[in-house]
Design an enzyme around this catalytic site. Structure first.
Site, PDB file in Angstrom:
ATOM      1  N   ARG A  99       0.839  -1.200   0.000  1.00  0.00           N
ATOM      2  CA  ARG A  99       0.000   0.000   0.000  1.00  0.00           C
ATOM      3  C   ARG A  99       0.871   1.246   0.000  1.00  0.00           C
ATOM      4  O   ARG A  99       2.085   1.160   0.174  1.00  0.00           O
ATOM      5  CB  ARG A  99      -0.923  -0.011   1.203  1.00  0.00           C
ATOM      6  CG  ARG A  99      -0.180  -0.278   2.446  1.00  0.00           C
ATOM      7  CD  ARG A  99      -1.090  -0.474   3.617  1.00  0.00           C
ATOM      8  NE  ARG A  99      -0.212  -0.956   4.668  1.00  0.00           N
ATOM      9  CZ  ARG A  99      -0.365  -0.731   5.931  1.00  0.00           C
ATOM     10  NH1 ARG A  99      -1.399  -0.074   6.334  1.00  0.00           N
ATOM     11  NH2 ARG A  99       0.487  -1.176   6.804  1.00  0.00           N
TER      12      ARG A  99
ATOM     13  N   ARG B 126       2.586   8.866   4.687  1.00  0.00           N
ATOM     14  CA  ARG B 126       1.527   9.422   5.540  1.00  0.00           C
ATOM     15  C   ARG B 126       1.455  10.925   5.337  1.00  0.00           C
ATOM     16  O   ARG B 126       2.492  11.589   5.350  1.00  0.00           O
ATOM     17  CB  ARG B 126       1.829   9.139   7.008  1.00  0.00           C
ATOM     18  CG  ARG B 126       1.765   7.677   7.318  1.00  0.00           C
ATOM     19  CD  ARG B 126       2.044   7.465   8.785  1.00  0.00           C
ATOM     20  NE  ARG B 126       2.260   6.046   8.990  1.00  0.00           N
ATOM     21  CZ  ARG B 126       2.862   5.540  10.034  1.00  0.00           C
ATOM     22  NH1 ARG B 126       3.292   6.326  10.989  1.00  0.00           N
ATOM     23  NH2 ARG B 126       3.010   4.244  10.141  1.00  0.00           N
TER      24      ARG B 126
ATOM     25  N   ARG C  24      18.058 -14.499   3.155  1.00  0.00           N
ATOM     26  CA  ARG C  24      19.058 -13.463   3.381  1.00  0.00           C
ATOM     27  C   ARG C  24      19.551 -13.633   4.813  1.00  0.00           C
ATOM     28  O   ARG C  24      18.770 -13.946   5.719  1.00  0.00           O
ATOM     29  CB  ARG C  24      18.453 -12.061   3.230  1.00  0.00           C
ATOM     30  CG  ARG C  24      17.899 -11.784   1.869  1.00  0.00           C
ATOM     31  CD  ARG C  24      18.945 -11.658   0.793  1.00  0.00           C
ATOM     32  NE  ARG C  24      19.745 -10.440   0.916  1.00  0.00           N
ATOM     33  CZ  ARG C  24      20.823 -10.208   0.178  1.00  0.00           C
ATOM     34  NH1 ARG C  24      21.259 -11.106  -0.716  1.00  0.00           N
ATOM     35  NH2 ARG C  24      21.505  -9.077   0.332  1.00  0.00           N
TER      36      ARG C  24
ATOM     37  N   ARG D   2      21.530  -0.391   8.241  1.00  0.00           N
ATOM     38  CA  ARG D   2      21.114   0.448   9.365  1.00  0.00           C
ATOM     39  C   ARG D   2      22.090   0.286  10.525  1.00  0.00           C
ATOM     40  O   ARG D   2      22.896  -0.652  10.541  1.00  0.00           O
ATOM     41  CB  ARG D   2      19.691   0.105   9.825  1.00  0.00           C
ATOM     42  CG  ARG D   2      19.488  -1.340  10.211  1.00  0.00           C
ATOM     43  CD  ARG D   2      18.032  -1.599  10.614  1.00  0.00           C
ATOM     44  NE  ARG D   2      17.811  -3.009  10.875  1.00  0.00           N
ATOM     45  CZ  ARG D   2      16.669  -3.522  11.318  1.00  0.00           C
ATOM     46  NH1 ARG D   2      15.626  -2.747  11.542  1.00  0.00           N
ATOM     47  NH2 ARG D   2      16.556  -4.815  11.526  1.00  0.00           N
TER      48      ARG D   2
ATOM     49  N   GLU E 178      24.480  -3.084  10.590  1.00  0.00           N
ATOM     50  CA  GLU E 178      23.829  -4.296  10.068  1.00  0.00           C
ATOM     51  C   GLU E 178      24.031  -4.377   8.556  1.00  0.00           C
ATOM     52  O   GLU E 178      23.762  -3.415   7.842  1.00  0.00           O
ATOM     53  CB  GLU E 178      22.338  -4.189  10.410  1.00  0.00           C
ATOM     54  CG  GLU E 178      21.544  -5.441  10.191  1.00  0.00           C
ATOM     55  CD  GLU E 178      20.111  -5.280  10.724  1.00  0.00           C
ATOM     56  OE1 GLU E 178      19.910  -4.676  11.808  1.00  0.00           O
ATOM     57  OE2 GLU E 178      19.205  -5.755  10.036  1.00  0.00           O
TER      58      GLU E 178
ATOM     59  N   TYR F  55       8.206 -14.831   6.757  1.00  0.00           N
ATOM     60  CA  TYR F  55       8.543 -13.801   7.742  1.00  0.00           C
ATOM     61  C   TYR F  55       7.338 -13.633   8.659  1.00  0.00           C
ATOM     62  O   TYR F  55       6.222 -13.388   8.200  1.00  0.00           O
ATOM     63  CB  TYR F  55       8.880 -12.451   7.077  1.00  0.00           C
ATOM     64  CG  TYR F  55       9.113 -11.426   8.169  1.00  0.00           C
ATOM     65  CD1 TYR F  55      10.347 -11.358   8.806  1.00  0.00           C
ATOM     66  CD2 TYR F  55       8.077 -10.624   8.641  1.00  0.00           C
ATOM     67  CE1 TYR F  55      10.556 -10.496   9.869  1.00  0.00           C
ATOM     68  CE2 TYR F  55       8.280  -9.760   9.703  1.00  0.00           C
ATOM     69  CZ  TYR F  55       9.520  -9.701  10.308  1.00  0.00           C
ATOM     70  OH  TYR F  55       9.721  -8.862  11.375  1.00  0.00           O
TER      71      TYR F  55
ATOM     72  N   ASP G  67       6.027 -11.633  12.234  1.00  0.00           N
ATOM     73  CA  ASP G  67       6.267 -10.787  13.399  1.00  0.00           C
ATOM     74  C   ASP G  67       5.993 -11.608  14.656  1.00  0.00           C
ATOM     75  O   ASP G  67       5.293 -12.629  14.610  1.00  0.00           O
ATOM     76  CB  ASP G  67       5.359  -9.542  13.350  1.00  0.00           C
ATOM     77  CG  ASP G  67       6.000  -8.409  12.560  1.00  0.00           C
ATOM     78  OD1 ASP G  67       7.242  -8.314  12.561  1.00  0.00           O
ATOM     79  OD2 ASP G  67       5.259  -7.617  11.943  1.00  0.00           O
TER      80      ASP G  67
HETATM   81  C1  LIG Z   1      16.205  -8.940  11.871  1.00  0.00           C
HETATM   82  C2  LIG Z   1      14.838  -9.264  12.400  1.00  0.00           C
HETATM   83  C3  LIG Z   1      14.137  -8.288  13.090  1.00  0.00           C
HETATM   84  C4  LIG Z   1      12.862  -8.576  13.597  1.00  0.00           C
HETATM   85  N1  LIG Z   1      12.193  -7.593  14.249  1.00  0.00           N
HETATM   86  C5  LIG Z   1      10.954  -7.819  14.702  1.00  0.00           C
HETATM   87  C6  LIG Z   1      10.212  -6.777  15.342  1.00  0.00           C
HETATM   88  O1  LIG Z   1      10.686  -5.639  15.492  1.00  0.00           O
HETATM   89  N2  LIG Z   1       8.963  -7.060  15.775  1.00  0.00           N
HETATM   90  C7  LIG Z   1       8.391  -8.303  15.612  1.00  0.00           C
HETATM   91  O2  LIG Z   1       7.242  -8.502  16.030  1.00  0.00           O
HETATM   92  N3  LIG Z   1       9.078  -9.312  15.020  1.00  0.00           N
HETATM   93  C8  LIG Z   1      10.341  -9.112  14.571  1.00  0.00           C
HETATM   94  N4  LIG Z   1      11.035 -10.116  13.969  1.00  0.00           N
HETATM   95  C9  LIG Z   1      10.431 -11.475  13.879  1.00  0.00           C
HETATM   96  C10 LIG Z   1      10.802 -12.409  15.069  1.00  0.00           C
HETATM   97  O3  LIG Z   1      12.198 -12.581  15.118  1.00  0.00           O
HETATM   98  C11 LIG Z   1      10.079 -13.750  14.884  1.00  0.00           C
HETATM   99  O4  LIG Z   1       8.685 -13.524  14.951  1.00  0.00           O
HETATM  100  C12 LIG Z   1      10.418 -14.818  15.904  1.00  0.00           C
HETATM  101  O5  LIG Z   1      11.794 -14.944  16.122  1.00  0.00           O
HETATM  102  C13 LIG Z   1       9.867 -16.173  15.460  1.00  0.00           C
HETATM  103  O6  LIG Z   1      10.053 -17.138  16.479  1.00  0.00           O
HETATM  104  P1  LIG Z   1      10.262 -18.665  16.107  1.00  0.00           P
HETATM  105  O7  LIG Z   1      10.249 -19.396  17.401  1.00  0.00           O
HETATM  106  O8  LIG Z   1       9.291 -19.083  15.065  1.00  0.00           O
HETATM  107  O9  LIG Z   1      11.688 -18.757  15.410  1.00  0.00           O
HETATM  108  P2  LIG Z   1      13.148 -18.526  15.998  1.00  0.00           P
HETATM  109  O10 LIG Z   1      13.167 -17.360  16.916  1.00  0.00           O
HETATM  110  O11 LIG Z   1      14.066 -18.500  14.831  1.00  0.00           O
HETATM  111  O12 LIG Z   1      13.426 -19.842  16.856  1.00  0.00           O
HETATM  112  C14 LIG Z   1      13.732 -21.073  16.266  1.00  0.00           C
HETATM  113  C15 LIG Z   1      14.749 -21.767  17.144  1.00  0.00           C
HETATM  114  O13 LIG Z   1      14.915 -23.119  16.682  1.00  0.00           O
HETATM  115  C16 LIG Z   1      16.252 -23.491  16.850  1.00  0.00           C
HETATM  116  N5  LIG Z   1      16.516 -24.622  15.956  1.00  0.00           N
HETATM  117  C17 LIG Z   1      16.404 -24.629  14.612  1.00  0.00           C
HETATM  118  N6  LIG Z   1      16.686 -25.865  14.123  1.00  0.00           N
HETATM  119  C18 LIG Z   1      16.976 -26.639  15.192  1.00  0.00           C
HETATM  120  C19 LIG Z   1      17.336 -28.013  15.350  1.00  0.00           C
HETATM  121  N7  LIG Z   1      17.443 -28.843  14.305  1.00  0.00           N
HETATM  122  N8  LIG Z   1      17.567 -28.494  16.594  1.00  0.00           N
HETATM  123  C20 LIG Z   1      17.459 -27.680  17.679  1.00  0.00           C
HETATM  124  N9  LIG Z   1      17.118 -26.356  17.588  1.00  0.00           N
HETATM  125  C21 LIG Z   1      16.890 -25.861  16.362  1.00  0.00           C
HETATM  126  C22 LIG Z   1      17.026 -22.230  16.527  1.00  0.00           C
HETATM  127  O14 LIG Z   1      18.316 -22.278  17.148  1.00  0.00           O
HETATM  128  C23 LIG Z   1      16.131 -21.144  17.106  1.00  0.00           C
HETATM  129  O15 LIG Z   1      16.539 -20.803  18.415  1.00  0.00           O
HETATM  130  C24 LIG Z   1      12.282  -9.854  13.405  1.00  0.00           C
HETATM  131  C25 LIG Z   1      12.986 -10.832  12.687  1.00  0.00           C
HETATM  132  C26 LIG Z   1      14.228 -10.532  12.161  1.00  0.00           C
HETATM  133  C27 LIG Z   1      14.929 -11.564  11.338  1.00  0.00           C
END
Ligand SMILES: Cc1cc2nc3c(=O)[nH]c(=O)nc-3n(C[C@H](O)[C@H](O)[C@H](O)COP(=O)(O)OP(=O)(O)OC[C@H]3O[C@@H](n4cnc5c(N)ncnc54)[C@H](O)[C@@H]3O)c2cc1C
Length: 383
Positions: free
Chosen positions: A173, A177, A249, A279, A300, A348, A350
């Protein structure tokens, strides 16, 4: 009936599903390959400055989901926090997302909202009727000047390709603003956990039915020892990348420290393509209720993810989506494994969406156990 479940990953997905099931009497084992819980939301104190650092990039909590907001407030004290991002481009500093202040400053104007709307409409490229690429979409919305200053360089650095190769859908979108609102997010509830995300996730995992093992990487052959596995690691990794690797990435973070205040805000973007970083984050500004003499910052950089790098942003272009479809077919043929979270579904997400999906996933499992039904490989469609 009590079952034994393995959560692969101690991030938000594994912790939230595990907690909900543990509260219903199921025995939960959580394993993570890393030496800490929290996944990519992990926060820890910087040893030199004492500042709380978001080690895998800045995380700001925002949501419109009342249940999710109540959930996180059960496990952490949230302080009000508004994300106000700045960008340095062409030798000047502007406010993001592009708002009336940005427009007036950039074009040297003193426009009011309706005047600015007409001004930008006149700049938009109306010859583009059906935008296909990110560049066409941006040109149609805001015209060439704003596109080149605020989108082009940043997008090239973030995605490693020209905006002419990215789909228009990335810019869904109008990214402008016509008022002075510089709050980065639209959501009703926004804040920062006072003691960081890892402390919050530690409280979620703190239940007598949950055991956590760190530095414990799980492979597919471990699944048989449990009634059910919730896998929040990379979907291609579960199958040992046998069909190839899904594209991501990755990010490199370059730490530096400073006495006092280095940049005056938490996040400063860099829009020029000849500045190699995307950033710089100054973490102490995420916790204005704390006081620190020193400051720690991270530059970063974004690049293609190699086999030994941390996968951050799924690319999800045409080639990746067709490979994903093949992995999804393999996943659907697995027994007693559910693929969750950002890596398990290659999207992706949040944090609020991650928690919403984790709560829904746990509810689906409890229903399946209750009525003897099968638990699916996915509780959301990853395609
Ligand atoms: C740069 C960045 C900035 C972000 N900023 C925001 C923000 O400002 N606000 C927001 O709401 N969200 C943000 N997010 C999104 C947020 O990081 C995710 O929503 C969240 O981390 C997802 O949680 P998850 O448990 O699904 O995955 P993850 O946090 O990735 O957890 C998965 C875990 O599984 C483990 N794992 C993987 N494979 C294995 C295996 N085979 N054996 C054992 N362990 C394993 C990994 O080590 C990891 O610890 C951002 C993401 C990024 C990349």
């Amino acid at each position: 009936m009590s079952t034994s479940c393995l959560m692969v990953g101690a991030g938000l997905s594994g912790a939230v599903i595990g907690r909900r099931l543990a509260e219903q009497g199921h025995k939960i084992t959580v394993m993570d390959g890393r030496p800490h819980i929290g996944g990519n939301c992990h926060t820890e104190r910087d040893t030199e400055t004492g500042v709380l650092v978001h080690l895998y990039g800045p995380h700001i909590f925002h949501t419109d989901d009342e249940e999710v907001w109540a959930y996180v407030n059960r496990f952490a004290t949230f302080r009000p926090y508004k994300n106000r991002v700045k960008t340095t481009t062409r030798g000047a500093v502007y406010s993001l997302p592009i708002n009336l202040h940005t427009i007036n400053q950039f074009f040297g104007q003193t426009l009011r909202p309706e005047e600015a709307r007409r001004f930008i409409e006149a700049k938009a490229d109306t010859t583009i009727s059906d935008p296909q690429t990110f560049e066409e979409q941006a040109l149609r919305f805001v015209g060439r000047d704003l596109y080149e200053a605020f989108f082009q360089g940043y997008t090239i650095k973030q995605w490693g390709c020209s905006p002419t190769e990215l789909p228009a859908s990335i810019l869904k979108r109008l990214p402008v603003r016509f008022n002075y609102d510089d709050n980065y997010f639209f959501h009703r509830f926004q804040g920062m956990p006072e003691e960081g995300y890892t402390a919050m996730i530690a409280r979620i995992l703190d239940h007598p039915n949950i055991t956590v093992h760190l530095e414990a990487t799980v492979t597919r052959d471990r699944a048989a020892a449990f009634d059910h596995v919730f896998y929040s690691g990379p979907i291609d990794g579960w199958f040992d990348f046998r069909l190839g690797r899904l594209g991501y990435r990755t990010l490199d973070f370059e730490r530096f420290s400073h006495k006092g205040d280095w940049q005056g805000c938490a996040v400063m973007n860099y829009g020029d393509v000849d500045v190699p970083w995307t950033r710089i984050t100054e973490h102490k500004h995420f916790a204005p209720w704390e006081s620190h003499d020193g400051s720690v910052l991270y530059r970063e950089y974004s690049r293609a993810c190699g086999p030994d790098d941390i996968p951050y942003y799924p690319i999800r272009q045409v080639a990746e989506k067709s490979l994903l479809a093949e992995y999804v077919a393999l996943a659907r043929a697995e027994e007693n494994v559910t693929f969750t979270g950002r890596l398990g579904t290659y999207r992706y997400l949040d944090m609020d969406v991650t928690i919403r999906e984790a709560l829904d996933c746990a509810a689906a499992y409890l229903r399946a156990v209750g009525d003897g039904g099968a638990m699916p490989a996915f509780t959301v469609n990853p395609l």
